[in-house]
Write an enzyme that holds these catalytic residues in place. Structure first.
Site, PDB file in Angstrom:
ATOM      1  N   GLN A 250    -114.305  24.256 -13.402  1.00  0.00           N
ATOM      2  CA  GLN A 250    -115.527  23.978 -12.640  1.00  0.00           C
ATOM      3  C   GLN A 250    -115.348  24.239 -11.154  1.00  0.00           C
ATOM      4  O   GLN A 250    -116.308  24.595 -10.452  1.00  0.00           O
ATOM      5  CB  GLN A 250    -115.960  22.529 -12.875  1.00  0.00           C
ATOM      6  N   HIS A 253    -116.710  27.467  -9.432  1.00  0.00           N
ATOM      7  CA  HIS A 253    -118.112  27.672  -9.076  1.00  0.00           C
ATOM      8  C   HIS A 253    -118.267  28.003  -7.595  1.00  0.00           C
ATOM      9  O   HIS A 253    -119.094  28.840  -7.223  1.00  0.00           O
ATOM     10  CB  HIS A 253    -118.936  26.426  -9.399  1.00  0.00           C
ATOM     11  N   GLU A 318    -121.926  14.897 -11.511  1.00  0.00           N
ATOM     12  CA  GLU A 318    -122.770  15.754 -12.334  1.00  0.00           C
ATOM     13  C   GLU A 318    -122.213  15.871 -13.756  1.00  0.00           C
ATOM     14  O   GLU A 318    -122.915  15.644 -14.742  1.00  0.00           O
ATOM     15  CB  GLU A 318    -122.854  17.136 -11.690  1.00  0.00           C
ATOM     16  N   HIS A 319    -120.955  16.264 -13.872  1.00  0.00           N
ATOM     17  CA  HIS A 319    -120.288  16.385 -15.174  1.00  0.00           C
ATOM     18  C   HIS A 319    -119.179  15.340 -15.248  1.00  0.00           C
ATOM     19  O   HIS A 319    -118.399  15.207 -14.310  1.00  0.00           O
ATOM     20  CB  HIS A 319    -119.639  17.762 -15.346  1.00  0.00           C
ATOM     21  N   ASP A 352    -122.294  24.074 -20.203  1.00  0.00           N
ATOM     22  CA  ASP A 352    -122.804  25.067 -19.258  1.00  0.00           C
ATOM     23  C   ASP A 352    -123.404  26.273 -19.964  1.00  0.00           C
ATOM     24  O   ASP A 352    -124.395  26.848 -19.503  1.00  0.00           O
ATOM     25  CB  ASP A 352    -121.674  25.558 -18.346  1.00  0.00           C
ATOM     26  N   HIS A 412    -164.331  -2.929  -4.821  1.00  0.00           N
ATOM     27  CA  HIS A 412    -163.704  -2.914  -6.141  1.00  0.00           C
ATOM     28  C   HIS A 412    -164.346  -3.978  -7.037  1.00  0.00           C
ATOM     29  O   HIS A 412    -164.633  -3.750  -8.216  1.00  0.00           O
ATOM     30  CB  HIS A 412    -162.202  -3.209  -6.027  1.00  0.00           C
TER      31      HIS A 412
END
Length: 446
Positions: A250, A253, A318-319, A352, A412
């Site tokens: 990862q 990336h 995230e992961h 992914d 109202h």
């Protein structure tokens, strides 16, 4: 008490970087809003060296890209898309329209209505990330969005055939060869050649994520999906090579992608650090992964699974890959994560690329309040109500009138009072005192 064998070297620099990104994106979006297609073209030339008279791909260009791929390539893309579609369909089946009579003569309901148009960003400047086309386009299609458009940047100065094919096979209505802020800005703001969308989805770099943040409100967005994050939770049931492989898988990336090991085994922690250094000598993407590891990598040693849960929920990654004696402990107890990958037989790369769950996930702590992209993100759950009897309207009206008086909302209250007068036969003066409490039997049918 947990201790760190390695801390991120540049975590503190993000505030200044974020400010520069905000200012840059704000200027670009203002330019697109003011000059439209001319600004988009100038920005595409400036950032991608990419000039076209029309950034929308023709049917011939799309067909040529599809035809350029091998049968195996196309079969693999279709396989991945089938997995994403099937899981999205199962998710959609959980979202039912409802209608129920909550009281005699009072009917409430909701409908799940797709947004009218979705703009899907598919990253591709550094790597041709065709999987992002599956995740966004197919999910929007399953949700029932009638118009789905995509933007992806050129790859090494030309169209990326695999991305184009993935977009087309997923069912995109319009495919544009545009990247970066100019792409999401054009989709959200609209230009002469690109009709605006109602919602933006898809991952991207820090500039794309910031553009989505600034455009939120003008359009809807899926979530804030910035640089990829991974957290590996492990114990002595696995080895350093496996942990290092999953961290670097990862980290490649981008140079700002955090990769964190959280473990109860100091021996595993030290073995993983050594394995990271060894694998960086072999990994083709080591130039990027090494920077991410050096600047944002961390290794944390905790005393127990309970402490690892507390730390992991604070990170809200995230992961989160869990490789421990009891992965289900973390499934049961963790609250803050984009997606969990349980056990050594799975990994983030499966999610992914192919397994079927969506890979557009929250980053930068957003997992504290949102999950990832799914069919529900494209649906508006819109309520309605119907009152079918005079008795029900009058009885509800009396409650409403008194509650409005408590708040001082005379107008109202009169909305309720006029119905009490008409349907209940009560003599209430205009904007007068709220009626006395009615007996609940008034809910009986006429």
């Amino acid at each position: 008490m947990a201790h760190w064998l390695k801390k991120a070297a540049k975590a503190g620099e993000r505030v200044a970087t974020d400010q520069k990104v905000r200012e840059t994106v704000e200027t670009i979006l203002e330019d697109i809003d003011r000059r439209g297609d001319a600004a988009v073209r100038d920005l595409s030339v400036r950032f991608d060296g990419w000039a076209r008279d029309d950034y929308r791909l023709s049917e011939r260009e799309i067909a040529d890209c599809v035809d350029s791929l091998s049968k195996q390539d196309l079969d693999d893309i279709r396989f991945a898309q089938a997995q994403v579609r099937r899981f999205a369909e199962l998710q959609r089946e959980t979202m039912r329209d409802i209608e129920v009579e909550t009281l005699p003569g009072v009917i409430l309901g909701h409908r799940n209505i797709p947004v009218g148009a979705a703009g899907c960003y598919v990253p591709g400047g550094k790597y041709p990330l065709l999987a992002s086309a599956h995740m966004s386009v197919i999910t929007a299609r399953v949700a029932g969005v009638p118009r789905v458009i995509t933007c992806a940047p050129p790859f090494q100065g030309r169209l990326a055939p695999a991305i184009v094919a993935a977009q087309a096979l997923a069912g995109a209505d319009e495919i544009y060869a545009l990247g970066g802020v100019q792409a999401v800005g054009a989709m959200a703001l609209g230009t002469t050649s690109i009709a605006p969308v109602d919602m933006l989805v898809g991952p991207g770099n820090a500039f794309v994520a910031e553009a989505k943040r600034q455009l939120f409100g003008r359009v809807g967005i899926d979530l804030f999906a910035g640089p990829t994050e991974t957290l590996v939770i492990a114990d002595d049931s696995v080895d350093g090579e496996l942990c290092a492989t999953d961290l670097l898988g990862q980290a490649e990336h981008g140079p700002d992608s955090p990769a964190i090991l959280l473990t109860t085994s100091e021996q595993l922690a030290r073995d993983t650090i050594a394995e990271v250094e060894r694998l960086l000598g072999q990994l083709p993407t080591a130039a990027i992964a090494a920077r991410a590891w050096e600047d944002f990598g961390e290794v944390i040693v905790a005393e127990s699974d309970e402490e690892m849960v507390r730390i992991a929920d604070g990170i809200a990654s995230e992961h989160v890959q869990v490789m421990t004696h009891d992965p289900d402990y973390f499934l049961t107890h963790m609250r803050n994560y984009g997606a969990l990958f349980l056990g050594p037989r799975t990994n983030v790369s499966y999610g992914d690329k192919v397994i079927g769950t969506n890979h557009t996930l929250p980053t930068r702590g957003a997992a504290r309040y949102t999950g990832g992209l799914w069919v529900g993100k494209f649906l508006k759950t819109c309520t309605y109500q119907r009152v079918t009897s005079d008795a029900a309207s009058s009885a509800i009206g009396e409650y409403c009138s008194r509650l409005c008086a408590l708040e001082g909302f005379a107008g109202h209250g009169e909305q309720a009072n006029i119905r009490v007068r008409r349907y209940g036969g009560r003599d209430i003066p205009y904007a007068g005192v709220a009626p006395a409490r009615a007996a609940d039997p008034a809910f009986a049918a006429d």
